[in-house]
Every structure is written in structure tokens, then in C-alpha cells.
Design a protein around this motif. Structure first.
Motif, PDB file in Angstrom:
ATOM      1  N   UNK A 346     -48.308   8.458  80.229  1.00  0.00           N
ATOM      2  CA  UNK A 346     -48.054   7.465  79.180  1.00  0.00           C
ATOM      3  C   UNK A 346     -49.273   7.236  78.301  1.00  0.00           C
ATOM      4  N   UNK A 347     -50.444   7.096  78.921  1.00  0.00           N
ATOM      5  CA  UNK A 347     -51.649   6.805  78.147  1.00  0.00           C
ATOM      6  C   UNK A 347     -52.858   7.346  78.906  1.00  0.00           C
ATOM      7  N   UNK A 348     -53.839   7.878  78.182  1.00  0.00           N
ATOM      8  CA  UNK A 348     -55.049   8.408  78.816  1.00  0.00           C
ATOM      9  C   UNK A 348     -56.188   8.370  77.807  1.00  0.00           C
ATOM     10  N   UNK A 349     -57.412   8.533  78.296  1.00  0.00           N
ATOM     11  CA  UNK A 349     -58.590   8.527  77.424  1.00  0.00           C
ATOM     12  C   UNK A 349     -59.177   9.935  77.396  1.00  0.00           C
ATOM     13  N   UNK A 350     -58.874  10.720  76.372  1.00  0.00           N
ATOM     14  CA  UNK A 350     -59.331  12.112  76.318  1.00  0.00           C
ATOM     15  C   UNK A 350     -60.821  12.224  76.002  1.00  0.00           C
ATOM     16  N   UNK A 351     -61.405  13.379  76.343  1.00  0.00           N
ATOM     17  CA  UNK A 351     -62.812  13.658  76.059  1.00  0.00           C
ATOM     18  C   UNK A 351     -62.897  14.542  74.818  1.00  0.00           C
TER      19      UNK A 351
END
Length: 417
Positions: A346-351
Motif C-alpha cells: 500500500x505504501x513504502x518509502x523508496x530509496x
């Protein structure tokens, strides 16, 4: 005179390459521009051409060797040409560089040692000696301060530790023995695995991106109702399946339109001192092939329609699967799109894919109750996460850019076709 064949620097972030395969043997004739070996770097195979015509006189490195950029990996010259002096001079130069580096490291260590006064060490030792002799009695357990500190750090109940000191005092050796016995009972069996060239390169690049770029992430939830309707309507009109679009295709088009309106997102930092502005809108797409990640780049998207994007995406993904992407097809991007929605995320913090300015994380589309005109209704919602380089982009412009993408996804017809 023999021509040096060097490990090329194929991108700004490339520091080393792994030789995948030599396509010619020592003694074989080669033509200038002929592909003579394959090199792996930045998760992609590259074909390396001969810099001159002649004979491959010597391979300095073999397949699977990892070589720093600009290092000599072979020599091309005339048949029978003697290159022993060239090789000897090169080795002597490398040894001298290593010697200088060793001296510099030794000097740094000496300087660090001198910064710690001997008096401080002596005082610290004396204080510790006094501390060990002092007893602390807590909850009917006799111990010393050093043991108490260890117990607090390791969350150990001192009532379970058997004392061996005088007057039943728990000494440091007692708690150390207790910890050793506990660890024996919880020993975990494991095995070690050396990272392959592509995984090692990927791990190094991710670490450098995370440590060198100050990441900030902003998020927004998007109503995908209209973009889904547009996708379905378009696909129903297409007789050729090749031209049917996906949500990712539409995202590429919409993000490109937003980047045209916000040029700072179409740039990237170089060496902390310069901002490079791409003339065309260039967007990378994170693609997973056999559990390995690669990022082909779409160039000059401002001049392409949705049909162009659909065709180009298929071509780039096919090349990625067959390790056929060229250097200019994985470099020059300003921003990357990473879509994990197909995995239910659903939601993530990409690099960020260095040196780009940002990366847009795309989550799954999920029906949710939302408030529209003061009424609760069910809508297909999707989370977007924009991680950006805070050296280049301030928080407010990044938030405005993300809102632009959200608005275009919720009202897509005006930019799509």
C-alpha cells in the motif's frame, strides 16, 4: 605501440565493473569497434568495444574478476609485439600508489593515537579499579557497579546469576559466565554467502544513495477512479493488444507532464557543487528481472504520446530481461518510478536512484470508504510516496509537485492524449 584496454566508467556512479565474459582469446585479431567483452555494472551488462584494430595481446583480468574503473584490463597491439615492459611499469606504478596510501593511513592512525592523553587512560583505569571494589546491595543481591551496568544493558535478572566472589558478591566473571551459558542455549545456525557481482554492485549503490543523499519523503492518497475509467476505455478501443495501456504507462505520461511544469524535478545534483538540468524529460522505471533490479530510462518524454510510451516500455523491459540495455539506456534520468502495487504493497518509502533528484513510490489500488461532498462512498484509492533529494528540492516545491501528480491522476484527460 600497444593500446591499453581499460575498464570504462559507464556512469557517474560506477566505481568498478565485473568482467562477465571475454568474447575473444589472446592472440585473436580484433577490429576497432568490435565487441570483445561484456562487463557488469549498475545491475546491467554492457558490451565493450575494441579501442583499436590489432591483436589481443594480453588479458590482465579474467571472467568474474571485479575491476576498478580506469584500470587496465588488457592490451591490443601488433602480432608478436613485446609488452612485458608496459606491464612491469604498470605494476610498479600500482605498488607505489599502494605504498603512498599505506603511509597516509599510518599517519592518520598515529595522529588519532596522539589525541588521547596517557593521563586520561591512567585516570580512567584508576577510577575503574576503585569502582570494582565498591559493593552494591540491591534486592538482597550483592554485586559491583560494573556488573549492574552489564545487567541493565542485557536485561538480566541478577537473582539468577550464581555469585563466586567473597561474601557472595556477584563479580564480572560471574555475569559473563551466565551470558555465555545463555548464548549457548540460543545459538542460531547460519551459513555465509558471498554476494555476486550484480548484487554486490546493487548493495553498494543503495548504501551510497542512502548515506550520500538527504532523503525526505512526502505522501499523498489519490482517487484512481477516473484514470481507471480512462485506461479501460482506451483499451476497449484498441484492436491491437500491443497498444493496450497499464496504470504504469499512464503514470509515466502524467509524471512527465508534471515534471515539465516543475523543472527542478527534472534535474539532479552532481558532486555536491553543480545542478545538472536535463533538456528533455527523462524518467527511470524500476524493473525487477529474476529478483534483480534495473532501471531503464525513458528519454525526451515531453515529445512522446501514450502509444510511444507503451511501445518503448515493452522494448526496454525486453532488453532488461536479456541483459541487452546499453549505457545510455540506464543513465541520464532525473526521477524514477517504482511501482510495488502489483505485490499488494500500500505504501513504502523508496530509496533514490543516485544521482537522481527523486523517486516516486506507487502502491496498490484498493477500494476504501472516503468522504466526497460530505457523504461516505467507496472509491479506488492509491498511495504515492515521493522521496526527494533535500539538497536540491525544498519541502514545499516537492509537496506541490506531488499534488500536481495527484491532480493529473484524478483529472487525466487534459494531458493524456
Amino acid at each position: 605501440m600497444a593500446e591499453e584496454l581499460i575498464m570504462p566508467k559507464l556512469s557517474m556512479t560506477m566505481e568498478e565493473g565485473q568482467i562477465v565474459n571475454w568474447l575473444v582469446d589472446e592472440g585473436d585479431a580484433v577490429e576497432e569497434g568490435e565487441v570483445i567483452l561484456e562487463v557488469l555494472s549498475d545491475k546491467t551488462n554492457f558490451e565493450i568495444e575494441a579501442p583499436a584494430s590489432g591483436v589481443l595481446l594480453k588479458k590482465i583480468y579474467d571472467a568474474d574478476d571485479v575491476v576498478p574503473v580506469t584500470e587496465v584490463i588488457g592490451y591490443i597491439g601488433e602480432e608478436g609485439e613485446d609488452i612485458e615492459d608496459l606491464i612491469a611499469d604498470k605494476e610498479a606504478g600500482s605498488e607505489k600508489e599502494a605504498e603512498v596510501q599505506d603511509k597516509e593511513e599510518a599517519a592518520e592512525k598515529t595522529e588519532e593515537t596522539e589525541k588521547t592523553p596517557a593521563a586520561e587512560k591512567e585516570q580512567s583505569t584508576k577510577e575503574n579499579d576503585i569502582e570494582v571494589k565498591d559493593e552494591i546491595i540491591t534486592d538482597k543481591v550483592k554485586t559491583v557497579p560494573a556488573v549492574r551496568r552489564i545487567a541493565e544493558e542485557k536485561n538480566i535478572d541478577l537473582r539468577k546469576v550464581e555469585p563466586t566472589g567473597e561474601n557472595n558478591v556477584i563479580e564480572v566473571r560471574d555475569i559473563e559466565n551466565y551470558i555465555a551459558e545463555m548464548e549457548k542455549g540460543t545459538e542460531i545456525k547460519a551459513y555465509r554467502e558471498k554476494l555476486s557481482g550484480i548484487r554486490r554492485s546493487s548493495a553498494k549503490k543503495v548504501k551510497e544513495s542512502w548515506t550520500d543523499i538527504p532523503h525526505v519523503t512526502v505522501t499523498s492518497e489519490v482517487n484512481m477512479e477516473k484514470i481507471i475509467e480512462l485506461k479501460d476505455s482506451w483499451n476497449q478501443m484498441q484492436k491491437d493488444d500491443v497498444l493496450k495501456v497499464s496504470i504504469t504507462d499512464l503514470l509515466i505520461k502524467i509524471v512527465a507532464a508534471a515534471m515539465e511544469r516543475h523543472p527542478i524535478m527534472n534535474a539532479y545534483m552532481e558532486d555536491d557543487v553543480e545542478v545538472v538540468h536535463n533538456e528533455g524529460v527523462n524518467i527511470g522505471l524500476a524493473v525487477s528481472v529474476d529478483d534483480k533490479l534495473t532501471v531503464p530510462v525513458f528519454k525526451n518524454l515531453e515529445a512522446k504520446n501514450i502509444k510511444d510510451i507503451v511501445r518503448e516500455k515493452k522494448e526496454l523491459i525486453e532488453k532488461a530481461r536479456n541483459n541487452k540495455l546499453k549505457s545510455d539506456e540506464i543513465t541520464g534520468g532525473s526521477l524514477t518510478i517504482s511501482n510495488l502495487g502489483m505485490y499488494g504493497t500500500e505504501i513504502f518509502t523508496p530509496i533514490i536512484n543516485a544521482p537522481q533528484s527523486g523517486i516516486l513510490g506507487v502502491g496498490t489500488i484498493k477500494k476504501k470508504p472516503v468522504v466526497v461532498d460530505d457523504e461516505i462512498t467507496i472509491k479506488p484509492m492509491m498511495w504515492l510516496s515521493l522521496a526527494f533529494d533535500h539538497r536540491l528540492v525544498e519541502g514545499a516545491p516537492a509537496a506541490v509537485f506531488l499534488k500536481e501528480i495527484k491532480d493529473l491522476l484524478e483529472f487525466p484527460a487534459k494531458v493524456m492524449f
